[in-house]
Scaffold this active site. Structure first.
Site, short mmCIF file in Angstrom:
data_model
loop_
_atom_site.label_atom_id
_atom_site.label_comp_id
_atom_site.label_asym_id
_atom_site.label_seq_id
_atom_site.Cartn_x
_atom_site.Cartn_y
_atom_site.Cartn_z
N HIS A 170 -46.68 40.77 -53.43
CA HIS A 170 -45.74 40.25 -54.44
C HIS A 170 -44.33 40.80 -54.25
O HIS A 170 -43.38 40.24 -54.80
CB HIS A 170 -46.26 40.51 -55.86
CG HIS A 170 -46.07 41.91 -56.37
ND1 HIS A 170 -47.09 42.83 -56.41
CD2 HIS A 170 -44.98 42.54 -56.85
CE1 HIS A 170 -46.63 43.97 -56.92
NE2 HIS A 170 -45.36 43.81 -57.19
N SER B 180 -44.10 49.50 -56.77
CA SER B 180 -45.08 48.61 -56.17
C SER B 180 -45.06 48.71 -54.65
O SER B 180 -44.01 48.57 -54.02
CB SER B 180 -44.80 47.16 -56.58
OG SER B 180 -45.06 46.97 -57.95
N ASP C 191 -53.09 41.10 -52.88
CA ASP C 191 -51.76 41.67 -53.10
C ASP C 191 -51.43 42.77 -52.09
O ASP C 191 -50.93 43.83 -52.45
CB ASP C 191 -51.60 42.20 -54.53
CG ASP C 191 -50.13 42.30 -54.94
OD1 ASP C 191 -49.27 41.79 -54.18
OD2 ASP C 191 -49.85 42.90 -55.99
#
Length: 455
Positions: free
Chosen positions: A97, A205, A127
């Site tokens: 992402h 992230s 992901d």
């Protein structure tokens, strides 16, 4: 004067009497950071995004007097995340992402050096993504640990770029394992996550979650909305990631495992209607003939309550757990059959073993990209064997069709065409001309849908 000197001597004596506790102590976290931080990178990904329209009058004003509108259309935006080098050749792990769909990716190391990164491949469901940089020097790396051996309460360290603050270090403990949370886009679940109270914020992230030995045990990937709770961060277990790294490096794609079942979520109403002895899990509606599930002995109406040691409470969760494995993995599945729990050892297969890919390319039509239905599609989207057609892989248009919908009919100005294959689809859409009235009939979760428009 002498009095002042005496008072100063007394103060010095008092201060010296308070000796430092553990004077030679150094936190082991310092050693982990010194060893691992050089391999952690800041990831900046440039993407083209469509911004919502603001107000027609304001937009017209901007277009007339400035030549453009800042409120509508497509604009370039930069997302910031983290990653880490796991191979001296310059391979980097991060979240899909963060970099998916990016036209330009830049990574920056701790020493300030920046490199243009090549997107090698990724998987939006898992992901995870792999990047590569080329440097004329030996690059620092971090080693992988074993996330299956992680214990609740052990120390963990997160290194990343929260809100753009490069190489921020936070510490905490493993709060829980085997967690599941819904994905923000509603496309499924993150499953079997490591939960930690180490502070994780936007920008973390893709960064590593490290154990006290400086080994990566997870990829930081999600947080709970700070308005709802704090100190709730989640990481993808590194053992899940390790299953797919070679695939991504070598092919840029992932091949996921296949069980061969159609399933639905057990609800209280369904349990009462069918006389089930459990009120949560994934009910096997159909075991596909010749599939790994069939060979292992699973049967229709079994309720899967545990998959490879992780509790199962819904069909979407079971699919996510299956897809966290690769073909050939051996897993233990626990089902409830008529009130009795039974364990099965299953060797997961590959959907490609069940059906060869079609040699026909589908024509894109009104933004729809479709494909033949595979056994894995029937498992993932719970498509009955009685439903045939082409499956929606991507929708880049404005119609309300979703990925996983099955198109089985197309009507063009009163003429209906039955769709059973890509060949049928291509022949139907080739007949559409400007001004024709078109209706597309689809099946979603056993519901019939129709989408009509003028071409």
């Amino acid at each position: 004067m002498r009095k002042a000197f005496v008072m100063l001597s007394v103060l010095v004596a008092l201060v010296s009497s308070f000796a430092l506790v553990n004077p030679d102590y150094q936190s082991p976290i310092v050693a982990v950071v010194e060893a691992c931080a050089p391999a952690v990178v800041k990831v900046e990904a440039v993407k083209t995004v469509t911004s919502p329209y603001f107000d027609p009058f304001i937009e017209e004003f901007f277009r007339r007097w400035f030549g453009y509108s800042p409120f509508g259309g497509t604009q370039r935006a930069t997302s910031i995340g983290s990653g880490f080098i796991f191979d001296k050749e310059g391979y980097i792990l991060t979240n899909e992402h963060v970099v998916g769909g990016a036209s330009e990716i830049t990574v920056t190391l701790l020493d300030g050096s920046s490199y243009k990164a090549e997107y090698i491949g990724g998987d939006s469901e898992l992901d995870i993504a792999v990047l590569k940089i080329s440097a004329q020097r030996e690059l620092p790396t971090v080693p992988f640990g074993d996330s299956d051996r992680v214990k609740i309460g052990e120390w963990v360290i997160a290194i990343g770029n929260p809100l753009g603050f490069q190489h921020t270090v936070t510490i905490g403990v493993v709060s829980a394992t085997g967690r599941r949370i819904p994905k923000p886009d509603g496309s499924g679940y993150y499953t079997n996550l490591i939960q930690t109270d180490a502070a994780i914020n936007p920008g973390n992230s893709g960064g590593p979650l490290l154990n006290i030995h400086g080994q990566v045990i997870g990829i930081n990937t999600a947080i709970i909305n700070p308005q709802q709770a704090v100190n709730l961060g989640f990481a993808i277990p590194i053992n899940t990631v390790k299953r797919f790294i070679n695939q991504l490096v070598e092919t840029g794609k992932t091949q996921k495992a296949y069980l061969g079942v159609r399933i639905t979520t057990v609800t209280n109403e369904l349990a009462k209607a069918l006389g089930l002895k459990v009120n949560k899990g994934a009910l096997i509606v159909q075991v596909l003939e010749g599939s790994p599930a069939d060979k292992a002995g699973l049967k229709d109406n079994d309720v899967v309550v545990k998959f490879d040691g992780v509790d199962v409470s819904s069909d979407a969760e079971l699919v996510s757990l299956i897809h966290s494995h690769v073909p050939g993995d051996i897993v233990e599945i626990v089902v409830n059959r008529n009130g009795k729990e039974i364990k099965f050892v299953v060797t997961l297969g590959a959907a490609s073993d069940e059906q060869a890919p079609s040699s026909i390319s589908a024509k894109e039509f009104v933004g729809l990209i479709v494909d033949e239905i595979t056994p894995a599609d029937r498992e993932t989207y719970s498509i009955p064997t009685s439903v045939n057609g082409v499956i929606v892989r991507q929708n880049k248009g404005s119609l309300g069709l979703q990925v996983g919908d099955v198109i089985d009919q197309v009507a063009v100005s009163g003429q209906r065409y039955t769709i059973r294959s890509l060949s049928d689809w291509n022949q139907a859409v080739e007949k559409v001309k400007k001004g024709d009235f078109v209706a597309i009939f689809a099946v979603r979760k056993n519901a019939r849908l129709v989408f009509s428009f003028t071409y």
